[in-house]
Each structure stands twice: as structure tokens, then as C-alpha cells.
Design an enzyme around this catalytic site. Structure first.
Site, mmCIF file in Angstrom:
data_model
loop_
_atom_site.group_PDB
_atom_site.id
_atom_site.type_symbol
_atom_site.label_atom_id
_atom_site.label_comp_id
_atom_site.label_asym_id
_atom_site.label_seq_id
_atom_site.Cartn_x
_atom_site.Cartn_y
_atom_site.Cartn_z
ATOM 1 N N HIS A 219 -3.367 5.672 4.607
ATOM 2 C CA HIS A 219 -4.106 4.693 3.804
ATOM 3 C C HIS A 219 -3.482 3.326 4.369
ATOM 4 C CE1 HIS A 219 -5.878 2.260 0.510
ATOM 5 N NE2 HIS A 219 -6.845 2.892 0.798
ATOM 6 N N ASP B 32 0.923 -1.214 0.079
ATOM 7 C CA ASP B 32 0.052 -0.337 0.088
ATOM 8 C C ASP B 32 0.807 1.230 -0.115
ATOM 9 O OD1 ASP B 32 -2.270 1.664 1.528
ATOM 10 O OD2 ASP B 32 -3.182 0.123 0.297
ATOM 11 N N SER C 86 -11.195 -0.905 -0.017
ATOM 12 C CA SER C 86 -9.821 -0.868 0.526
ATOM 13 C C SER C 86 -9.739 -1.393 2.162
ATOM 14 C CB SER C 86 -9.102 0.567 0.749
ATOM 15 O OG SER C 86 -8.809 1.127 -0.559
#
Length: 478
Positions: free
Chosen positions: A205, A168, A414
Site C-alpha cells: 500500500h 503508511d 488512499s
């Protein structure tokens, strides 16, 4: 006029890749992004066939000599992919690229004869996109709120811990201040804030995802790779190599959690990751991949490999449930290629600011109504904020700013993905199962839970420590 979210995010990604002219596809349909003037082919004889065929096509149909058709990346890479220039990247605009379209058309007959895909656009792969990003932008959690899912009971045991690799955007510098991530390791986010000290978009994230895995599955050896550090975006021609680099560095894990991908208008995968997917199939690793946030039934890759028979055992595609867990989230991709759904709306996990609060300025404005036609209070509308990029909204020069002080609320497939990955890891520990693919099969076979997604009843994985949140107006929406 409603916000143009895909185009706003297109501009954001283009700024992160200033040397790569991008276009929208197909034909301004705003389904995916790709590099202008370039197509992909496999190294060797197939690349030569693509060059010769495209050169002949342009000579015959456009009266061009075709000298502009040439290798743009002659070196061999791990993924076995060559970039071939077929046009001037400076021609046209972001609505499409005629040279690329003509090159794809020129190879159709050859592909029909060989029964094999020979050429592809060079797509932009991004952190699971609305339409090219998470389901919304993060919101600071209230001081009284705790992580959701809450930390599961269990102790870490090095002898039985399940290896999970998250590919990621990297870990935030203060991530170890969050107790659940004290043992996590891996790459840092390269740049967290801009020159004014404001948190950049998409930053955190990977940390948020890691926090979800750690909450659901405490007995894991958790590693985070920052392979998608630049605004969460990378060209397909580089994506396969980045996946290889991540597993070469950390070793093939039990579970690989990937919250990134792209649609491409096809049903046979991404040329740029084919070599990686073939290697994955030969390993014991289970790839748990996000289905994407386009609110679409169009396959999103690599997640959609779960629907191809030769990869079905090695890939699990994950869609998102809304905050009540009873129905699909408005933004979640759906269809038969999405094999399971997990909570993915308004989850709470670690972001940043545990040591010192960090400001964030919203980039996108919310909508007056759900962009997908759903009737519940979804993240399209709530909580309301005005963003920098939405110039047609009220007070465009005064975007909303917030402060993050640790936990955040965020939505997207996600985040449903690491929840599902964590549940498989927990099953492995509880049942002393060392094969992650067998654990996936056992978990789904013994799972009695279902949810309604676009009128279909689908398998749903809901962690015991996850707390459903009322979703407002009842009903599954449009």
C-alpha cells in the site's frame, strides 16, 4: 448472500491485534471499530474527572462499586492521552460494548458544562477504508500497461525538491527496482509474505502510494514511514504518537500524505490526534488526507479537519473520482468536508515483484452489483474474483490467486490522496512557491476542473499525465 466486507475486514484487523478485544460501532452499525472496555481522556485533571464521573455513574445506576474503573495506561505520552478501563474487555461480543457506551453517556453533562470534549472511544485507525481498507484489492497490471498517471516531465533538483512524507505501510524490499522510486527513502514493510510465501493483505500500500507521488511530482524528496505497518491499523491512543514519531524522525515535510483514518460519529475530530493536529497547525506542513471509502457523508478523520475553521489552511481532504474522471467513485466518501477530488479508481503504480514474481490470494469476493447502488462497472463487481474470507461465495475453498510482477491496478481514496499531494508539489516547483499551504490555495483557485459527485459539482484535480478509462455504463449512479 452478498459479501460482508466490513465484518471480513474487522476479523482481519482483529487477527492483527490479537491482544486488543475490538467491537463495532456504534451499536453494530459497522461504521468504525474500537477497543472494548476502554475510553480515552486527556492526561491530568480531565483524566481524573473522567475516572471519578464514570465510577460514580456505575455506582449510582448499576449498584457497582466502580472499582474496575482505573487507569489502563498511567504513563504520559506525547499526545497527552490516557486509556481508562471502564469495563471487562472480555464481556459481550463484537457488536458493541455497553460499558463504554455508559461511560460516554456519563460524561455528557460534564461536557455540556465545560463546552469541551472530555472522553472518547479508543477507535481503530486504518488505511483509508471498503469499509476498512482500500476501495478494492490490487489487480496485476497487464504486461503492456504503464503507470497511470504516467511519469510527468521534469528533473530532480536537490535545491528545489519538495519534501513529501508518506505515513503508511512501508516500502517493499525491491522498491528501488522501480525507476521512479530509486531515490525514495524510509522504512521497509516489516513482513511482506506469510510463511507460504504469499503476499499478505494491504502489503504494498505504501509503495503504491509512493509510486503515485513520484509519477506526478518527479522533483520531490520522498520519504515513507511504516507507522501503519500492522495490517494498516493502529489504535487511536497510539496514532498521535506514531505521527509525532514519523515527523520527528524525518523532520516536518512540506507535504504529509496520509491515507488512513476513521469515522467516529462526531464532528469535532479525534481526541487521540488533537495534540498532533495542534502542532501541525503551528508548522508550515500541509496535511493531504484521504476522505475514506465508506461511500458515506459521515466525517472521516483526520481528513475532515479540513472543514474545521482552525485547521482549514493546514489540511486538505481528498475524495476519489472514478476511472473516467467525470464522476465520484462509488466507494468515495463525500460531502462538504471533502474539499477536492482526484482520480482514485483503477490507478496503476508500483506494488512488488520487480525482481521475482510474488503470489497473492484474494481475501474478499466481489459483488454481483455495486454495493452503493451505482450503475457503472465499478470495482465492487469487476474484475471478478472469489476470496478466502467470503465463505458463502461459489467455491469458497478455491480462492483466486494471481502473480504480481511489478505494477498493479488499485482503487481507493488512499490513492487519490498522493495524486493530489503530487499536484501541489508540482505546483510549488513550477511556480517557485515555498509555502505548501499557499500552493494549495493557488492551485485550487486557478483550477477550472470540476466533477459531479452525488449531484454536486466539486473541484477536481486531474494530472496532465493521467489517462481516463471508460467507466462502462454512463451516468453518476445513485
Amino acid at each position: 448472500m452478498a459479501p460482508q466486507r466490513f465484518r471480513e475486514q474487522f476479523d482481519q484487523i482483529q487477527r492483527s491485534m490479537p491482544d486488543v478485544p475490538l467491537a463495532m460501532g456504534p451499536d453494530d452499525a459497522a461504521e468504525f471499530m474500537y477497543e472494548k472496555g476502554v475510553v480515552l481522556a486527556r492526561d491530568g485533571e480531565e483524566a481524573r474527572l473522567v475516572e471519578d464521573t464514570v465510577r460514580a455513574h456505575f455506582t449510582e445506576t448499576a449498584g457497582l462499586v466502580g472499582e474496575h474503573v482505573r487507569r489502563a495506561s498511567p504513563e504520559t505520552n506525547r499526545s497527552g492521552i490516557t486509556r481508562i478501563q471502564v469495563g471487562d474487555p472480555g464481556e459481550g461480543d463484537r457488536r458493541g460494548d455497553r460499558a463504554v457506551a455508559n461511560a460516554l453517556r456519563a460524561l455528557r453533562a460534564a461536557e455540556g458544562r465545560t463546552g469541551r470534549r472530555l472522553v472518547s472511544r479508543n477507535h481503530v485507525v486504518h488505511i483509508a477504508p471498503v469499509n476498512a481498507c482500500p476501495g478494492d484489492e490490487p489487480v496485476p497490471a497487464q504486461p503492456t500497461e504503464q503507470s497511470n498517471p504516467a511519469p510527468a516531465e521534469g528533473l530532480y533538483d536537490a535545491d528545489t525538491a519538495v519534501g513529501v512524507l508518506v505515513i503508511d505501510t512501508g516500502l517493499m524490499r525491491d522498491y528501488r527496482s522501480y525507476p521512479l522510486l530509486a531515490r525514495a527513502q524510509g522504512d521497509f514493510q516489516i513482513k511482506e509474505c506469510d510463511d507460504d510465501g504469499v503476499l499478505q493483505q494491504y502489503v504494498g500500500h505504501g509503495t503504491f502510494i509512493a509510486g503515485l507521488v513520484a509519477a506526478v511530482a518527479p522533483n520531490t524528496d520522498l520519504t515513507v514511514s511504516n507507522a501503519l505497518n500492522d495490517a494498516g491499523a493502529v489504535l487511536e491512543s497510539e496514532f498521535g504518537d506514531k505521527l509525532f514519531e514519523a515527523v520527528d524522525k524525518s523532520g516536518w515535510p512540506d507535504i504529509l500524505s496520509l491515507s488512513a483514518g476513521t469515522s467516529n460519529g462526531r464532528t469535532d475530530g479525534l481526541l487521540g490526534v488533537q495534540a498532533f493536529m495542534d502542532e501541525l497547525r503551528a508548522q508550515r506542513t500541509l496535511l493531504v488526507a484521504a476522505a475514506g471509502n465508506n461511500g458515506s457523508a459521515t466525517p472521516f478523520w483526520p481528513a475532515a479537519y479540513a472543514d474545521l475553521p482552525e485547521y482549514a489552511s493546514s489540511v486538505l481532504s481528498v475524495g476519489a473520482l472514478r476511472s473516467d474522471g467525470e464522476f465520484g467513485a462509488c466507494f468515495s466518501n463525500h460531502g462538504g468536508w471533502v474539499k477536492v477530488y482526484a482520480p482514485g479508481e483503477r490507478l496503476i503504480s508500483a506494488l512488488t515483484g520487480f525482481i521475482e514474481p510474488v503470489p497473492y490470494v484474494y481475501q474478499h469476493s466481489t459483488y454481483d452489483d455495486c454495493r452503493y447502488g451505482f450503475s457503472y462497472a465499478c470495482t465492487c463487481q469487476s474484475p471478478r474474483h472469489t476470496g478466502v474470507l467470503s465463505g458463502d461465495q461459489a467455491d469458497p475453498d478455491k480462492p483466486d490467486q494471481v502473480m504480481f510482477e511489478g505494477l498493479a491496478t488499485w482503487s481507493g481514496t488512499s490513492f487519490a490522496t498522493p495524486v493530489a499531494a503530487g499536484m501541489i508539489a508540482s505546483h510549488m516547483v513550477a511556480h517557485k512557491e515555498t509555502d505548501p499551504r499557499a500552493a494549495r490555495q493557488q492551485l485550487l483557485a486557478g483550477n477550472p476542473e470540476f466533477a459531479e459527485v452525488r449531484g454536486a459539482m466539486v473541484p477536481a484535480l486531474r494530472p496532465q499525465t493521467w489517462r481516463p478509462v471508460p467507466a462502462g455504463t454512463a451516468g453518476p449512479g445513485a
